[in-house]
Motif scaffolding. Structure first.
Motif: not given
Length: 223
Positions: A193, A135, A189, A138-139, A16, A196-197
């Motif tokens: 992302h 998620q 994205f 999305a992922y 990641h 949201q984090v």
């Protein structure tokens, strides 16, 4: 009471965080290449409403006259992006992590509940899971986007040698447009992302660094 619970394996965390600078360099170098032939815009009836991208955008990010450098970086870091993505997919399959990631028959309903919850239209708590429905979609989607970026990128990088691939994607012009659209998707994205984090808070972010998150447990000592 709170306890630490394992969430993300070390391999997932490493891949990641490797992908963050690699993808950033890919987007930056792609913009250096795109500057030399920026053909895309949004218009209605022959009237251009927005051109990708205005001159001030290139000047502000120092993207002008960098075609050779952009190509050098893009075609170098393409391999890091491809290898990292391939290893992630292989690890996900072999470790069984795919069970937490791939959408299932309940995913669309769960994703809709997440949307309602984020809009404060759903007051009940969301079910505890490693990844919620939104998620999962999305992922999984961004993994497919990665594969699409590699295929469309190869098609416009070697349109003669890989003419069969270029043809399958609709020809050079279509492959380039698809590559551009996927890049725009990455940026979208990334912005969602990050938002949201931030919304989820430090505990969620820490889990992607350490692999563990704090979870609330019911105190049954007085039951």
């Amino acid at each position: 009471m709170q306890r630490l619970e394992k969430k993300h394996p070390r391999a997932v965390r490493w891949m990641h965080w490797i992908n963050v600078p690699v993808l950033s360099i890919m987007i930056w170098s792609g913009l250096l290449i795109y500057w030399a032939n920026d053909v895309y815009d949004v218009g209605v009836g022959g009237i251009t409403l927005f051109h990708f991208f205005p001159d001030w955008f290139y000047r502000a990010l120092d993207l002008e006259h960098g075609l050779a450098m952009g190509m050098a970086y893009h075609f170098t870091f393409m391999w890091f992006f491809a290898v990292n993505g391939f290893l992630y997919v292989v690890y996900t399959i072999l470790s069984g992590e795919w069970r937490h990631l791939l959408p299932n028959r309940y995913t669309p309903r769960e994703a809709w509940n997440v949307v309602l919850h984020d809009l404060r239209l759903h007051k009940g708590p969301l079910p505890r899971a490693k990844f919620n429905g939104a998620q999962r979609l999305a992922y999984t989607g961004v993994i497919l986007m990665g594969a699409g970026s590699l295929l469309t990128g190869l098609a416009i990088y070697k349109p003669t040698q890989l003419s069969w691939l270029t043809s399958v994607l609709g020809g050079y012009a279509w492959a380039r447009a698809e590559h551009f659209a996927l890049t725009a998707g990455y940026v979208l994205f990334f912005l969602i992302h990050i938002a949201q984090v931030i919304r989820a808070g430090w505990n969620n972010f820490r889990a992607m660094i350490t692999g563990y998150e704090l979870v609330l447990t019911e105190d049954t000592s007085h039951a």
